[in-house]
Scaffold this active site. Structure first.
Site, PDB file in Angstrom:
ATOM      1  N   CYS A  47      34.056  77.085  37.153  1.00 18.93           N
ATOM      2  CA  CYS A  47      32.853  77.341  37.155  1.00 18.93           C
ATOM      3  C   CYS A  47      32.414  77.696  38.675  1.00 18.93           C
ATOM      4  O   CYS A  47      32.955  76.979  39.464  1.00 18.93           O
ATOM      5  CB  CYS A  47      31.773  76.268  36.634  1.00 18.93           C
ATOM      6  SG  CYS A  47      32.102  76.027  34.871  1.00 18.93           S
ATOM      7  N   LYS A  75      41.003  80.529  38.362  1.00 21.43           N
ATOM      8  CA  LYS A  75      41.932  80.500  39.628  1.00 21.43           C
ATOM      9  C   LYS A  75      41.872  79.156  40.129  1.00 21.43           C
ATOM     10  O   LYS A  75      42.836  78.401  40.460  1.00 21.43           O
ATOM     11  CB  LYS A  75      41.187  81.341  40.839  1.00 21.43           C
ATOM     12  CG  LYS A  75      42.040  81.499  41.900  1.00 21.43           C
ATOM     13  CD  LYS A  75      43.386  82.238  41.303  1.00 21.43           C
ATOM     14  CE  LYS A  75      44.274  82.312  42.784  1.00 21.43           C
ATOM     15  NZ  LYS A  75      45.559  82.815  42.529  1.00 21.43           N
TER      16      LYS A  75
END
Length: 610
Positions: free
Chosen positions: A2, A605
């Protein structure tokens, strides 16, 4: 995972939030939202499932999103499905909040709040925090800061978050717990984000919050309290990241760009670390670090994903070059089991971001045990792992935007090989291996440039494999982990099912899968195991398997064998050399299949929750 971006200014912050959200997209997300406090002291909130362009369309339709203070969020679903109702910000009357992390005791808190009349409209743990802040604020009539300090004592888990209150429209409050948060400094404006890339267009000045910090921001002032509620001053850091380094340039995707940046990334990794007389030196390691390296008899390597595969390669180097026993373990497994620390052991942690939650937990848990010390290898100087470890070495790979790690992997391998050679010299007082490794690594950037010239051959192979559902990768020795990395890349980017096996394990089970429809990628450099892997190739051929072999110019195969020959005939660097065409293969298969290469589904990522 997030992403958070928040701003407070003398001007409208909507565009700042939108641009920041766009730059957080690479972290992975499935929904997004933002909220501002307008001149009427109303909280105006917009949320949407899917892409950020959906939020932009909503802004154009409403034309109401004008305010000097705002919070925004890109969400990667953990609690609750990827639906609009679960997107952040979450609101409770006058309180709005964005949050990264997981609240482990949210169900207990939710039950108590429901008994006090609070109605929940989402399935998230974050909404619990918003209602709890509102409840405590009204129950005790405390200031917003005191209320938040009370609330976080009742939370179990990780809860980096930013809060705004329409009754206090001149401040933002940020708490760092578990996930990174930083403050961006502007003129008559200040910002909070989980990632400096989101703010590089508007500031180069940052303050990194420490674990447990609470920050209060106005447009002209910043106040920070540490985890003990003591007023502290954190240093201002000037970012040296250039804005153009986070663009794709002439490439279609970041992943392709980053694959092609590897010669330069490797050059940066070895720059100032190899002397004119072929010695290896790390300016980050002081005399205490060298004394530690001299004492170690065992290394525990902890990592996740691609970094784990790098650790697996380095095990061969540490044991063959340094003569040190080595164990490599997945961080999420290491965190939650009882383990024995061998005498004079080093904990070595690998992470691209330096914020990987499982690796951080492993590092923190390790401090209860008798390791000589901890060494982190990562790509971010300001990361939590670097801050909390005893020593760290940066890969200097440069910003990596694509979710699938490429140049981070090859620079990790480069650093690991250098460390193995350095330890050999420290322990034996013999410079031969260190000199050989240093001399060979000088050639590596040019060799990788030449490997990239095989691009068209890899594309042709990708066309052949793009409609296949199952692909097997095999390798031996220190190239077995490269088979693992090749399979992982193909899975991540193209969604093709792929598995990697140590070639010697074929006859112990996987050979049952081989028939005329089976596609097998073989990593076969001309090393001491080439005759063994040729036997494996023969086993596959006699069962009708379709072979695709990566080898060098010296190794001979049957005339009808499909071989892609790489311009490197050595052994030492073969893991670094052979992974590059496998990265390209995954890229081109995904391209042909029309997949979202830089943002593969369900992946992030930076994995900042366990």
């Amino acid at each position: 995972m997030c992403g958070i971006i928040s701003a407070i200014s003398k001007k409208n912050v909507t565009n700042i939030l939108i641009e920041g959200m766009k730059r957080l997209e690479y972290r992975g997300y499935d929904s997004s939202g933002l909220a501002i406090i307008n001149k009427k002291k109303e909280i105006i909130r917009l949320r949407s499932q899917g892409k950020i362009k959906n939020i932009i369309n909503l802004i154009h339709k409403t034309k109401q999103l004008i305010g000097n203070i705002g919070i925004a969020h890109t969400r990667w679903a953990t609690h609750g499905l990827a639906l609009k109702k679960n997107a952040h910000p979450h609101v409770s009357k006058n309180i709005a909040i964005v949050h990264n992390g997981i609240i482990e005791n949210y169900l207990n808190i939710k039950t108590k709040l429901q008994k006090n009349g609070y109605i929940f409209t989402s399935d998230t743990d974050t909404e619990v925090i918003a209602h709890l802040i509102h409840y405590e604020q009204n129950k005790n009539n405390k200031s917003l800061l005191k209320t938040i300090q009370t609330v976080i004592l009742k939370l179990t888990g990780s809860y980096s978050m930013v809060i705004m209150d329409r009754y206090h429209p001149n401040i933002l409050i940020a708490i760092r717990s578990g996930s990174p948060l930083l403050i961006g400094l502007g003129k008559q404006e200040n910002f909070i984000s989980s990632d400096q890339l989101s703010l590089l267009k508007i500031t180069k000045k940052f303050i990194y919050l420490n674990e447990g910090d609470i920050a209060i921001l106005s447009h002209k002032k910043i106040t920070i309290f540490n985890k003990n509620s003591i007023l502290v001053h954190r240093p201002i850091v000037i970012s040296n990241i250039q804005n153009d380094s986070i663009t794709k340039g002439h490439y279609q995707h970041y992943m392709k760009k980053e694959i092609y940046e590897q010669p330069y990334a490797i050059k940066n990794a070895i720059r100032n670390r190899i002397t004119k007389n072929e010695k290896i030196q790390f300016s980050e390691l002081n005399n205490n670090a060298h004394a530690l390296l001299l004492k170690i008899e065992h290394i525990d390597i902890i990592a996740c994903g691609t970094s784990y595969n790098a650790g697996m390669v380095s095990k061969y180097w540490f044991e063959s070059l340094s003569k040190i026993s080595c164990n490599v373990e997945i961080a999420s497994e290491f965190c939650h089991r009882k383990f024995i620390v061998k005498k004079n052991s080093l904990l070595l942690i690998l992470s691209q971001s330096g914020e990987t939650a499982d690796s951080l937990t492993a590092l923190r848990n390790s401090k209860k045990h008798e390791y000589l010390g901890s060494l982190v290898i990562c790509n971010s100087s300001s990361s939590s792992l670097v801050y909390e470890s005893n020593f760290s070495i940066l890969t200097n790979a440069g910003i990596e935007i694509g979710v699938a790690s490429t140049k981070s992997f090859t620079t990790q391998l480069t650093i690991l090989l250098m460390i193995a050679a350095k330890i050999n010299n420290l322990k034996t007082n013999d410079e031969k291996i260190e000199n050989k490794v240093a001399k060979t690594l000088r050639l590596l950037p040019e060799i990788t440039k030449n490997v990239l010239k095989c691009d068209s051959l890899i594309y042709s192979l990708a066309k052949e494999l793009s409609d296949k559902n199952n692909i097997i990768f095999i390798g031996r020795g220190h190239n077995y982990p490269i088979a693992m990395e090749g399979a992982l890349k193909l899975k991540e980017i193209s969604y093709t099912h792929a598995e990697a096996y140590a070639a010697g394990e074929l006859k112990h089970g996987p050979l049952a899968l081989v028939d005329s429809s089976t596609q097998i990628i073989v990593i076969a450099p001309n090393d001491n195991l080439i005759d063994k892997i040729k036997l494996n190739i023969s086993e596959i051929r006699t069962r009708g398997g379709v072979l695709h072999i990566f080898s060098d110019n010296l190794t001979k195969f049957n005339d009808n064998t499909n071989v892609i020959r790489l311009p490197y005939d050595g052994i030492l660097l073969s893991p670094i050399i052979y992974v590059i065409p496998l990265q390209l293969l995954a890229y081109y298969v995904a391209l042909i299949k029309g997949k979202n290469i830089d943002k593969p589904r369900n992946l992030a990522k930076s994995v900042t929750v366990e």
